[in-house]
Write an enzyme that holds these catalytic residues in place. Structure first.
Site, PDB file in Angstrom:
ATOM      1  N   ASN A   6      15.298  -3.203  -8.322  1.00 41.76           N
ATOM      2  CA  ASN A   6      15.098  -1.789  -8.006  1.00 41.76           C
ATOM      3  C   ASN A   6      13.802  -1.293  -8.670  1.00 41.76           C
ATOM      4  O   ASN A   6      13.664  -1.380  -9.893  1.00 41.76           O
ATOM      5  CB  ASN A   6      16.311  -0.998  -8.531  1.00 41.76           C
ATOM      6  CG  ASN A   6      16.229   0.473  -8.198  1.00 41.76           C
ATOM      7  OD1 ASN A   6      15.177   1.089  -8.362  1.00 41.76           O
ATOM      8  ND2 ASN A   6      17.307   1.054  -7.737  1.00 41.76           N
ATOM      9  N   HIS A   9      11.844   3.127 -10.896  1.00 43.84           N
ATOM     10  CA  HIS A   9      11.211   3.609 -12.130  1.00 43.84           C
ATOM     11  C   HIS A   9       9.680   3.558 -12.069  1.00 43.84           C
ATOM     12  O   HIS A   9       9.001   4.311 -12.759  1.00 43.84           O
ATOM     13  CB  HIS A   9      11.674   2.785 -13.332  1.00 43.84           C
ATOM     14  CG  HIS A   9      13.045   3.173 -13.836  1.00 43.84           C
ATOM     15  ND1 HIS A   9      13.826   4.140 -13.263  1.00 43.84           N
ATOM     16  CD2 HIS A   9      13.763   2.697 -14.887  1.00 43.84           C
ATOM     17  CE1 HIS A   9      14.951   4.248 -13.925  1.00 43.84           C
ATOM     18  NE2 HIS A   9      14.950   3.372 -14.924  1.00 43.84           N
ATOM     19  N   HIS A  42      15.728   3.772  -3.947  1.00 44.78           N
ATOM     20  CA  HIS A  42      16.632   4.896  -3.669  1.00 44.78           C
ATOM     21  C   HIS A  42      15.770   6.082  -3.257  1.00 44.78           C
ATOM     22  O   HIS A  42      15.032   6.626  -4.075  1.00 44.78           O
ATOM     23  CB  HIS A  42      17.438   5.208  -4.937  1.00 44.78           C
ATOM     24  CG  HIS A  42      18.440   6.295  -4.777  1.00 44.78           C
ATOM     25  ND1 HIS A  42      19.335   6.630  -5.763  1.00 44.78           N
ATOM     26  CD2 HIS A  42      18.714   7.135  -3.745  1.00 44.78           C
ATOM     27  CE1 HIS A  42      20.106   7.628  -5.351  1.00 44.78           C
ATOM     28  NE2 HIS A  42      19.731   7.963  -4.119  1.00 44.78           N
ATOM     29  N   ARG A  44      15.751   9.531  -2.815  1.00 44.38           N
ATOM     30  CA  ARG A  44      16.612  10.665  -3.148  1.00 44.38           C
ATOM     31  C   ARG A  44      16.226  11.887  -2.324  1.00 44.38           C
ATOM     32  O   ARG A  44      15.075  12.037  -1.918  1.00 44.38           O
ATOM     33  CB  ARG A  44      16.520  10.981  -4.643  1.00 44.38           C
ATOM     34  CG  ARG A  44      17.039   9.869  -5.536  1.00 44.38           C
ATOM     35  CD  ARG A  44      17.065  10.309  -6.978  1.00 44.38           C
ATOM     36  NE  ARG A  44      18.129  11.247  -7.228  1.00 44.38           N
ATOM     37  CZ  ARG A  44      19.277  10.946  -7.851  1.00 44.38           C
ATOM     38  NH1 ARG A  44      19.494   9.727  -8.299  1.00 44.38           N
ATOM     39  NH2 ARG A  44      20.200  11.856  -8.022  1.00 44.38           N
ATOM     40  N   ARG A  48      12.407  12.642  -6.055  1.00 45.91           N
ATOM     41  CA  ARG A  48      11.894  12.680  -7.438  1.00 45.91           C
ATOM     42  C   ARG A  48      11.120  11.425  -7.824  1.00 45.91           C
ATOM     43  O   ARG A  48      10.313  11.452  -8.728  1.00 45.91           O
ATOM     44  CB  ARG A  48      13.013  12.945  -8.444  1.00 45.91           C
ATOM     45  CG  ARG A  48      13.952  11.784  -8.627  1.00 45.91           C
ATOM     46  CD  ARG A  48      14.801  11.977  -9.858  1.00 45.91           C
ATOM     47  NE  ARG A  48      15.898  12.904  -9.634  1.00 45.91           N
ATOM     48  CZ  ARG A  48      17.067  12.801 -10.259  1.00 45.91           C
ATOM     49  NH1 ARG A  48      17.264  11.842 -11.142  1.00 45.91           N
ATOM     50  NH2 ARG A  48      18.032  13.650 -10.024  1.00 45.91           N
ATOM     51  N   GLU A  69      18.858   2.498  -0.765  1.00 50.09           N
ATOM     52  CA  GLU A  69      19.968   3.293  -1.296  1.00 50.09           C
ATOM     53  C   GLU A  69      19.749   4.729  -0.863  1.00 50.09           C
ATOM     54  O   GLU A  69      18.633   5.250  -0.984  1.00 50.09           O
ATOM     55  CB  GLU A  69      19.968   3.268  -2.825  1.00 50.09           C
ATOM     56  CG  GLU A  69      20.442   2.001  -3.440  1.00 50.09           C
ATOM     57  CD  GLU A  69      20.365   2.079  -4.958  1.00 50.09           C
ATOM     58  OE1 GLU A  69      20.198   3.188  -5.525  1.00 50.09           O
ATOM     59  OE2 GLU A  69      20.449   1.023  -5.569  1.00 50.09           O
ATOM     60  N   THR A 100      22.379   7.391 -10.763  1.00 53.51           N
ATOM     61  CA  THR A 100      23.656   7.467 -10.041  1.00 53.51           C
ATOM     62  C   THR A 100      24.785   7.256 -11.054  1.00 53.51           C
ATOM     63  O   THR A 100      24.876   6.208 -11.679  1.00 53.51           O
ATOM     64  CB  THR A 100      23.698   6.365  -8.954  1.00 53.51           C
ATOM     65  OG1 THR A 100      22.450   6.344  -8.286  1.00 53.51           O
ATOM     66  CG2 THR A 100      24.797   6.631  -7.955  1.00 53.51           C
ATOM     67  N   GLU A 150      29.201  -2.569  -3.274  1.00 57.47           N
ATOM     68  CA  GLU A 150      28.522  -2.844  -4.540  1.00 57.47           C
ATOM     69  C   GLU A 150      29.391  -2.207  -5.619  1.00 57.47           C
ATOM     70  O   GLU A 150      29.603  -0.992  -5.630  1.00 57.47           O
ATOM     71  CB  GLU A 150      27.105  -2.254  -4.560  1.00 57.47           C
ATOM     72  CG  GLU A 150      26.399  -2.552  -5.890  1.00 57.47           C
ATOM     73  CD  GLU A 150      24.979  -1.968  -5.948  1.00 57.47           C
ATOM     74  OE1 GLU A 150      24.350  -1.767  -4.881  1.00 57.47           O
ATOM     75  OE2 GLU A 150      24.521  -1.708  -7.075  1.00 57.47           O
ATOM     76  N   HIS A 189      24.313  -1.687 -11.776  1.00 59.25           N
ATOM     77  CA  HIS A 189      24.214  -0.516 -12.645  1.00 59.25           C
ATOM     78  C   HIS A 189      24.433  -0.884 -14.094  1.00 59.25           C
ATOM     79  O   HIS A 189      25.483  -1.409 -14.462  1.00 59.25           O
ATOM     80  CB  HIS A 189      25.167   0.615 -12.270  1.00 59.25           C
ATOM     81  CG  HIS A 189      24.555   1.958 -12.579  1.00 59.25           C
ATOM     82  ND1 HIS A 189      24.554   2.491 -13.827  1.00 59.25           N
ATOM     83  CD2 HIS A 189      23.865   2.802 -11.788  1.00 59.25           C
ATOM     84  CE1 HIS A 189      23.895   3.637 -13.799  1.00 59.25           C
ATOM     85  NE2 HIS A 189      23.472   3.849 -12.576  1.00 59.25           N
TER      86      HIS A 189
END
Ligand code: PXP
Length: 237
Positions: A6, A9, A42, A44, A48, A69, A100, A150, A189
């Site tokens: 992922n 970041h 992801h 969003r 963001r 995602e 999340t 998941e 996660h």
């Protein structure tokens, strides 16, 4: 066991200055060179970190699994059908959360999720549901028509002492149940270079989706090396 990296970041750092660097697309390329089996982003609702442009370009450059995602909203479904990732993972989304925070409320949102899954898988895109480690949620995921689940490993990752074993046991039982129902099982996660070994010992897990710990290491040692070390860690146990 596949590793989806992922890169959200990376986009978070870019958005800190609303500029063009660092680019999550470049980070994804380096992650692939390091051995990632797929890239996760992801998108969003508040944009963001990841932007629409990132997902579009990633679709062009990622030759393996691109996992999008997203929240189960009309806007996101429209984007998914247009960009056509290899996998859509439906996640709950709250504006104020840092990340999340839990799995989907599959019971409370059953009908809405069923409709959403139908629209996406009807277009030929497999759908995964990000769920809490609960047997009941596995049953409902199957009923909703998901291809995969998941399992949220946050409770396992945050556990300490004897709680670690209990949480691992819980994920193991849920994974077994999902396998019995014919659902593909992923986990993610809070996984890092130390706690991932517990999850890799569970039979039947298809893939791991990891962001924070890999990007944190990448900041210090570089993306390629951070991914390679996670791949080695997963393969070693
Ligand atoms: N899987 C899902 C569905 C997530 O929402 C996240 C966080 O973006 C992850 C996996 C990765 O979690 P982490 O960043 O803690 O590795």
């Amino acid at each position: 066991m596949i590793l989806g990296v992922n890169v959200d970041h990376i986009a978070t750092v870019r958005q800190a200055r609303l500029g063009v660097e660092p680019d999550p697309v470049m980070a994804a390329t380096l992650a692939l060179l390091g051995g990632a089996d797929g890239i996760t982003v992801h998108l969003r609702e508040d944009r963001r970190h990841i932007q629409d442009r990132d997902v579009r370009i990633l679709r062009e450059v990622v030759p393996c699994e691109l996992n999008l995602e997203m929240a189960a909203t009309e806007e996101m479904v429209r984007i998914a059908l247009e960009i056509r990732p290899d996998l859509v993972t439906l996640v709950p989304e709250k504006r104020i959360e840092l990340t999340t925070e839990g799995g989907l409320d599959v019971m409370g949102q059953k009908e809405h999720l069923k409709e959403t899954v139908k629209k996406i898988s009807g277009a030929g895109i497999p759908v995964s549901l990000f769920i809490n480690p609960s047997i009941a949620d596995i049953d409902i995921s199957k009923e909703i028509g998901a291809d995969m689940v998941e399992i949220h490993t946050g409770l396992y990752a945050n556990a300490s002492g004897g709680g670690v074993k209990d949480e691992l046991q819980r994920v193991t039982e849920v994974a077994k149940m999902a396998g019995n129902l014919g659902l593909s099982i992923n986990a993610g996660h809070g996984l890092n270079y130390l706690n991932v070994r517990g999850i890799t010992s569970i039979a039947g897990i298809r893939g791991l989706y990891i962001g924070h710990s890999i990007i944190s290491r990448a900041v210090l040692v570089g993306m390629e090396r951070a991914v390679k070390e996670m791949k080695e860690t997963i393969g070693r146990f």
